[in-house]
Scaffold this active site. Structure first.
Site, PDB file in Angstrom:
ATOM      1  N   GLU A  54      19.070  17.217  87.083  1.00 28.99           N
ATOM      2  CA  GLU A  54      20.555  17.812  87.304  1.00 28.99           C
ATOM      3  C   GLU A  54      21.334  17.100  88.173  1.00 28.99           C
ATOM      4  O   GLU A  54      20.971  16.293  89.185  1.00 28.99           O
ATOM      5  CB  GLU A  54      20.243  19.102  87.673  1.00 28.99           C
ATOM      6  CG  GLU A  54      21.499  20.034  87.680  1.00 28.99           C
ATOM      7  CD  GLU A  54      21.421  21.324  87.578  1.00 28.99           C
ATOM      8  OE1 GLU A  54      21.290  22.099  86.762  1.00 28.99           O
ATOM      9  OE2 GLU A  54      21.120  21.858  88.934  1.00 28.99           O
ATOM     10  N   LYS A  56      24.312  17.528  90.501  1.00 28.80           N
ATOM     11  CA  LYS A  56      25.168  18.758  91.157  1.00 28.80           C
ATOM     12  C   LYS A  56      25.523  18.363  92.553  1.00 28.80           C
ATOM     13  O   LYS A  56      24.754  17.931  93.145  1.00 28.80           O
ATOM     14  CB  LYS A  56      24.178  19.750  91.180  1.00 28.80           C
ATOM     15  CG  LYS A  56      24.645  21.156  92.109  1.00 28.80           C
ATOM     16  CD  LYS A  56      23.640  22.196  91.818  1.00 28.80           C
ATOM     17  CE  LYS A  56      22.513  22.229  92.327  1.00 28.80           C
ATOM     18  NZ  LYS A  56      21.493  23.616  92.252  1.00 28.80           N
ATOM     19  N   LYS A 116      25.905  22.576  81.991  1.00 32.70           N
ATOM     20  CA  LYS A 116      25.640  23.861  82.957  1.00 32.70           C
ATOM     21  C   LYS A 116      27.036  24.410  83.343  1.00 32.70           C
ATOM     22  O   LYS A 116      27.781  23.871  84.238  1.00 32.70           O
ATOM     23  CB  LYS A 116      24.727  23.280  83.938  1.00 32.70           C
ATOM     24  CG  LYS A 116      24.157  24.638  84.618  1.00 32.70           C
ATOM     25  CD  LYS A 116      23.022  24.159  85.378  1.00 32.70           C
ATOM     26  CE  LYS A 116      22.090  25.496  85.799  1.00 32.70           C
ATOM     27  NZ  LYS A 116      21.063  24.838  87.162  1.00 32.70           N
ATOM     28  N   GLU A 165      19.416  31.845  79.807  1.00 34.80           N
ATOM     29  CA  GLU A 165      18.975  31.871  81.107  1.00 34.80           C
ATOM     30  C   GLU A 165      18.713  33.556  81.656  1.00 34.80           C
ATOM     31  O   GLU A 165      20.017  34.279  81.518  1.00 34.80           O
ATOM     32  CB  GLU A 165      19.920  31.266  82.227  1.00 34.80           C
ATOM     33  CG  GLU A 165      19.329  31.496  83.775  1.00 34.80           C
ATOM     34  CD  GLU A 165      20.414  30.589  84.547  1.00 34.80           C
ATOM     35  OE1 GLU A 165      20.277  29.574  84.595  1.00 34.80           O
ATOM     36  OE2 GLU A 165      21.133  31.300  85.438  1.00 34.80           O
ATOM     37  N   ASN A 186      15.399  31.915  85.610  1.00 35.42           N
ATOM     38  CA  ASN A 186      15.930  31.301  86.871  1.00 35.42           C
ATOM     39  C   ASN A 186      15.429  32.174  88.007  1.00 35.42           C
ATOM     40  O   ASN A 186      15.397  33.172  88.192  1.00 35.42           O
ATOM     41  CB  ASN A 186      17.534  31.690  86.838  1.00 35.42           C
ATOM     42  CG  ASN A 186      18.247  30.661  87.965  1.00 35.42           C
ATOM     43  OD1 ASN A 186      17.716  30.508  89.043  1.00 35.42           O
ATOM     44  ND2 ASN A 186      19.489  30.427  87.891  1.00 35.42           N
ATOM     45  N   GLU A 216      13.760  27.501  86.143  1.00 35.39           N
ATOM     46  CA  GLU A 216      14.735  26.820  86.788  1.00 35.39           C
ATOM     47  C   GLU A 216      14.846  27.241  88.230  1.00 35.39           C
ATOM     48  O   GLU A 216      14.559  28.443  88.549  1.00 35.39           O
ATOM     49  CB  GLU A 216      16.207  27.349  86.192  1.00 35.39           C
ATOM     50  CG  GLU A 216      16.270  27.046  84.473  1.00 35.39           C
ATOM     51  CD  GLU A 216      17.129  27.933  84.034  1.00 35.39           C
ATOM     52  OE1 GLU A 216      18.471  28.026  84.660  1.00 35.39           O
ATOM     53  OE2 GLU A 216      17.428  28.163  82.828  1.00 35.39           O
ATOM     54  N   SER A 217      15.465  26.538  89.186  1.00 33.44           N
ATOM     55  CA  SER A 217      15.486  26.625  90.516  1.00 33.44           C
ATOM     56  C   SER A 217      14.452  26.619  91.407  1.00 33.44           C
ATOM     57  O   SER A 217      13.527  27.467  91.045  1.00 33.44           O
ATOM     58  CB  SER A 217      16.474  28.074  90.723  1.00 33.44           C
ATOM     59  OG  SER A 217      17.497  28.088  90.264  1.00 33.44           O
TER      60      SER A 217
END
Length: 261
Positions: A54, A56, A116, A165, A186, A216-217
């Site tokens: 990613e 970010k 995203k 998601e 997530n 995710e995360s």
């Protein structure tokens, strides 16, 4: 008002302003609108690592992650590392991203690119296509079942993959439909921003095998990935773990090299 509600409120204003400035016809006339897209879900199915990296710069939970990173250089580093795809944050106000980051990443690499974004309008899906995205993210927490259906079917008609998601069982049940390619769990609570990998584990058995499972995360270790693979996950979205370093591409190369040992 929680952070997610604030983001959505601001996003509606932002999209309405954009719609008044840039007509859809301008997006449909762009060179990239006719481009043949790459499938992230296919890439994940064929991969032995399943890493989605990613780009970010910051987030509401971390004021700054990597403000000075060059999206083109980071994208090239990720591609060299052998990631399956790259997620690009395009929200300006809360994540310091930009739709321009997407097009710069597109110009730099031949990787499936995920836009995203907090998608709340079909306009953003057409914009994503025009700026070189291969995949869009839909967030169940901010959409109705009908919106998920409408948005995902539009994306599919444009040749885009769809990653949906969810954060809990209720969101999952309203979201399962054939116009999705990937179901992402997530692990971050979008209202409190706390992270718990148990979310992915508990929801894994409820996701039909027709979909590629993505977590995710909070994915920061090879051990966590190996553990979640046992729960049927094929995709692993890693953001801050790479972006918080001076050279995200090199970090990804090192991570994947160790993963393959």
């Amino acid at each position: 008002m929680d952070i997610l509600s604030k983001i959505v409120t601001d996003k509606r204003k932002e999209v309405e302003l954009k719609k008044s400035i840039v007509p859809i016809s301008q997006y449909e006339a762009s060179v990239l609108f006719e481009r043949k897209t790459m499938s992230l879900s296919s890439s994940l199915k064929q991969s032995d690592t399943g890493i989605i990296s990613e780009f970010k710069r910051r987030s509401p939970s971390k004021a700054s992650i990597n403000q000075n990173a060059n999206v083109g250089q980071v994208a090239k580093g990720y591609e060299k590392a052998g990631v399956c795809g790259m997620s690009v944050l395009t929200d300006i106000k809360y994540f310091g991203g930009s739709i321009e980051d997407l097009i710069l990443a597109r110009a730099s690499v031949q990787l499936p690119l995920l836009r995203k974004e907090f998608i709340i309008n079909e306009y953003q899906i057409l914009e994503a296509k025009a700026y070189g995205a291969d995949v869009i993210l839909l967030i169940a927490a901010i959409l109705t079942k009908q919106e998920i259906k409408t948005f995902s079917e539009l994306a599919k008609s444009l040749g885009l993959d769809v990653l949906l998601e969810v954060h809990n069982e209720k969101e999952l049940h309203k979201s399962i439909m054939p116009s999705l390619d990937m179901l992402g769990v997530n692990n971050r609570n979008l209202k409190t921003f706390e992270v718990c990998l148990h979310t992915s584990k508990s929801l894994s058995t409820l996701i039909p095998d027709d979909f590629v499972k993505v977590t995710e995360s909070g994915i920061s270790s090879i051990e966590a990935i190996k553990e979640l693979k046992d729960y049927g996950y094929e995709g692993f979205l890693i953001g801050e773990n790479f972006m918080k370093t001076d050279n995200p591409g090199e970090s990804a190369i090192e991570f994947i090299k160790n993963m393959k040992k």
